[in-house]
Write an enzyme that holds these catalytic residues in place. Structure first.
Site, PDB file in Angstrom:
ATOM      1  N   GLN A  33       0.832  -1.199   0.000  1.00 21.85           N
ATOM      2  CA  GLN A  33       0.000   0.000   0.000  1.00 21.85           C
ATOM      3  C   GLN A  33       0.874   1.259   0.000  1.00 21.85           C
ATOM      4  O   GLN A  33       0.578   2.239  -0.665  1.00 21.85           O
ATOM      5  CB  GLN A  33      -0.929  -0.008   1.227  1.00 21.85           C
ATOM      6  CG  GLN A  33      -1.993   1.093   1.193  1.00 21.85           C
ATOM      7  CD  GLN A  33      -3.000   0.902   0.056  1.00 21.85           C
ATOM      8  OE1 GLN A  33      -3.339  -0.218  -0.303  1.00 21.85           O
ATOM      9  NE2 GLN A  33      -3.442   1.998  -0.533  1.00 21.85           N
ATOM     10  N   ALA A  65      -5.334   5.080  -0.746  1.00 17.15           N
ATOM     11  CA  ALA A  65      -5.382   5.249   0.709  1.00 17.15           C
ATOM     12  C   ALA A  65      -3.954   5.263   1.240  1.00 17.15           C
ATOM     13  O   ALA A  65      -3.061   4.651   0.656  1.00 17.15           O
ATOM     14  CB  ALA A  65      -6.155   4.106   1.333  1.00 17.15           C
ATOM     15  N   SER A 108      -5.875   1.709   4.674  1.00 16.99           N
ATOM     16  CA  SER A 108      -6.562   1.049   3.563  1.00 16.99           C
ATOM     17  C   SER A 108      -7.322  -0.178   4.047  1.00 16.99           C
ATOM     18  O   SER A 108      -6.798  -0.986   4.817  1.00 16.99           O
ATOM     19  CB  SER A 108      -5.553   0.606   2.508  1.00 16.99           C
ATOM     20  OG  SER A 108      -6.196  -0.245   1.571  1.00 16.99           O
ATOM     21  N   HIS A 112      -7.961  -2.620   2.272  1.00 14.45           N
ATOM     22  CA  HIS A 112      -7.322  -3.807   1.696  1.00 14.45           C
ATOM     23  C   HIS A 112      -6.254  -4.377   2.625  1.00 14.45           C
ATOM     24  O   HIS A 112      -5.957  -5.560   2.572  1.00 14.45           O
ATOM     25  CB  HIS A 112      -6.748  -3.484   0.317  1.00 14.45           C
ATOM     26  CG  HIS A 112      -7.811  -3.432  -0.745  1.00 14.45           C
ATOM     27  ND1 HIS A 112      -8.402  -4.572  -1.252  1.00 14.45           N
ATOM     28  CD2 HIS A 112      -8.431  -2.396  -1.360  1.00 14.45           C
ATOM     29  CE1 HIS A 112      -9.315  -4.234  -2.150  1.00 14.45           C
ATOM     30  NE2 HIS A 112      -9.359  -2.909  -2.235  1.00 14.45           N
ATOM     31  N   ASP A 160     -11.942  -6.685  -4.230  1.00 16.39           N
ATOM     32  CA  ASP A 160     -12.464  -6.008  -5.417  1.00 16.39           C
ATOM     33  C   ASP A 160     -12.956  -7.101  -6.352  1.00 16.39           C
ATOM     34  O   ASP A 160     -12.170  -7.937  -6.818  1.00 16.39           O
ATOM     35  CB  ASP A 160     -11.374  -5.178  -6.099  1.00 16.39           C
ATOM     36  CG  ASP A 160     -10.988  -3.957  -5.272  1.00 16.39           C
ATOM     37  OD1 ASP A 160     -11.731  -3.630  -4.319  1.00 16.39           O
ATOM     38  OD2 ASP A 160      -9.952  -3.337  -5.573  1.00 16.39           O
ATOM     39  N   GLU A 186     -17.449   2.910  -5.703  1.00 17.80           N
ATOM     40  CA  GLU A 186     -16.699   1.745  -6.190  1.00 17.80           C
ATOM     41  C   GLU A 186     -17.631   0.544  -6.210  1.00 17.80           C
ATOM     42  O   GLU A 186     -17.841  -0.108  -5.178  1.00 17.80           O
ATOM     43  CB  GLU A 186     -15.482   1.460  -5.289  1.00 17.80           C
ATOM     44  CG  GLU A 186     -14.402   2.524  -5.374  1.00 17.80           C
ATOM     45  CD  GLU A 186     -13.090   2.108  -4.698  1.00 17.80           C
ATOM     46  OE1 GLU A 186     -13.020   0.967  -4.187  1.00 17.80           O
ATOM     47  OE2 GLU A 186     -12.156   2.922  -4.691  1.00 17.80           O
ATOM     48  N   HIS A 203     -15.918  -2.844  -4.854  1.00 15.61           N
ATOM     49  CA  HIS A 203     -15.230  -3.033  -3.565  1.00 15.61           C
ATOM     50  C   HIS A 203     -16.203  -3.543  -2.494  1.00 15.61           C
ATOM     51  O   HIS A 203     -17.139  -2.858  -2.105  1.00 15.61           O
ATOM     52  CB  HIS A 203     -14.589  -1.719  -3.129  1.00 15.61           C
ATOM     53  CG  HIS A 203     -13.793  -1.815  -1.852  1.00 15.61           C
ATOM     54  ND1 HIS A 203     -12.412  -1.731  -1.801  1.00 15.61           N
ATOM     55  CD2 HIS A 203     -14.182  -2.005  -0.567  1.00 15.61           C
ATOM     56  CE1 HIS A 203     -12.003  -1.847  -0.552  1.00 15.61           C
ATOM     57  NE2 HIS A 203     -13.064  -2.007   0.216  1.00 15.61           N
TER      58      HIS A 203
HETATM   59 ZN   LIG Z   1     -10.957  -2.013  -3.271  1.00 18.87          ZN
END
Ligand SMILES: [Zn+2]
Length: 317
Positions: free
Chosen positions: A204, A225, A230, A232, A239, A285, A288
């Site tokens: 990230q 991010a 984040s 993630h 995603d 998004e 996501h």
């Molecule tokens: Zn995402």
């Protein structure tokens, strides 16, 4: 002959009884007067609230009624109080935000409450705090709530090419839930494929630093991010696309429509919905999805709230 003796009525006891009754009445009147002048109704009236407003305020706990009495009458008070997701500890910030943003314009109270509740009355990455990791799958990670420094989950597994494009990794529980969702989608005629999943702190950081180096901090904050901020990095986000779809067209697919309304049954929610950009801090998004577990995902889905709002109102107590 009888001599009728005139019965003499004794006045003493009668006067005594009358006096006692009078004193009792006087005491009752005094108690009632005292009750009236010390009542919340009276005090609220004195503080400037009208009858209708007083009725509203009296529905709340005593400490809030006392707050209403102590704090001088403000025009914004009642409209704020009526908001479904009104949180008392945020009251001063609601007022501050209204004064800063609206001035004399018509106030959108619902929006004020939403934004302040999630912390979006502050700039992104200011007033940040560490998220409560005891909440496990219910943690909140956004631009105001970060993971512990360089956090990495310890149950990350590789995803098979059957479910994801190469090099995707995710937490075991989330993988299991995704497999189940994938089956459900298949039964309805849709195919799901993961194209991004767990991202480590280092990964990230690389993405963010790259943006920052090439386009500046403002751009970087808009499109990536910061590390530790984040979703993630939690290992709880995926995603998801249909094969061949991409970020620009996935929202128009039938697969997306299915996911949006069925993912909660498998423990996932759409994390950054359309029209909620200023609340989530992220552009819409369609791809996501965030794992929360089935029970919580259903509650969030049913509430119609973003996870940020749901967390602020129901979980951050
Ligand atoms: Zn995402």
């Amino acid at each position: 002959m009888y001599y009728t003796k005139k019965r003499k009525i004794k006045k003493g006891p009668i006067i005594f009884i009358a006096v006692v009754i009078f004193i009792i009445i006087l005491i009752i009147v005094c108690i009632n007067l005292y009750k009236h002048y010390t009542s919340f109704e009276y005090k609220l009236g004195e503080a400037g609230y009208n009858e209708k407003e007083i009725k509203e305020i009296l529905k709340f706990d005593n400490k809030y009624i006392e707050y209403a009495i102590e704090n001088k009458y403000e025009d914004d008070f009642i409209p704020l109080l009526k908001q479904k997701y009104f949180i008392w500890k945020n009251y001063d910030r609601y007022i501050e935000y209204i004064n800063d943003v609206y001035g004399d314009k018509k106030v959108d109270y619902e929006k004020v409450v939403s934004l302040v509740n999630v912390g979006a009355d502050n700039d992104p990455y200011t007033h940040t705090k560490k998220t409560d990791m005891d909440k496990e799958y219910a943690i909140l990670v956004n631009k105001y709530n970060s993971l512990p420094e360089k956090y990495a989950p310890d149950d990350i597994v590789e995803m098979s090419n059957w479910y994801a494009y190469p090099d995707n990794r995710i937490r075991q529980t989330v993988y299991d839930a995704f497999k189940e969702m994938s089956e459900g989608a298949k039964e309805s005629g849709y195919t799901l494929i993961v194209n991004s999943s767990y991202r480590s702190y280092e990964e990230q950081k690389e993405i963010y630093d790259d943006y920052e180096r090439n386009r500046g901090k403002e751009y970087a904050d808009k499109y990536a991010a910061r590390p530790d901020f984040s979703e993630h990095q939690t290992g709880l986000s995926l995603d998801i696309f249909s094969p061949g779809a991409n970020m620009s067209n996935f929202a128009d697919t039938e697969t997306y429509k299915w996911l949006k309304d069925n993912s909660y049954k498998y423990g996932f929610i759409l994390r950054y919905p359309l029209g909620k950009e200023d609340i989530t801090g992220y552009n819409y998004e369609a791809w996501h999805y965030r794992y929360l577990g089935k029970e919580l995902a259903k509650k969030v889905y049913d509430s119609g709230l973003t996870y940020d709002e749901y967390y602020a109102y129901y979980l951050d107590k």
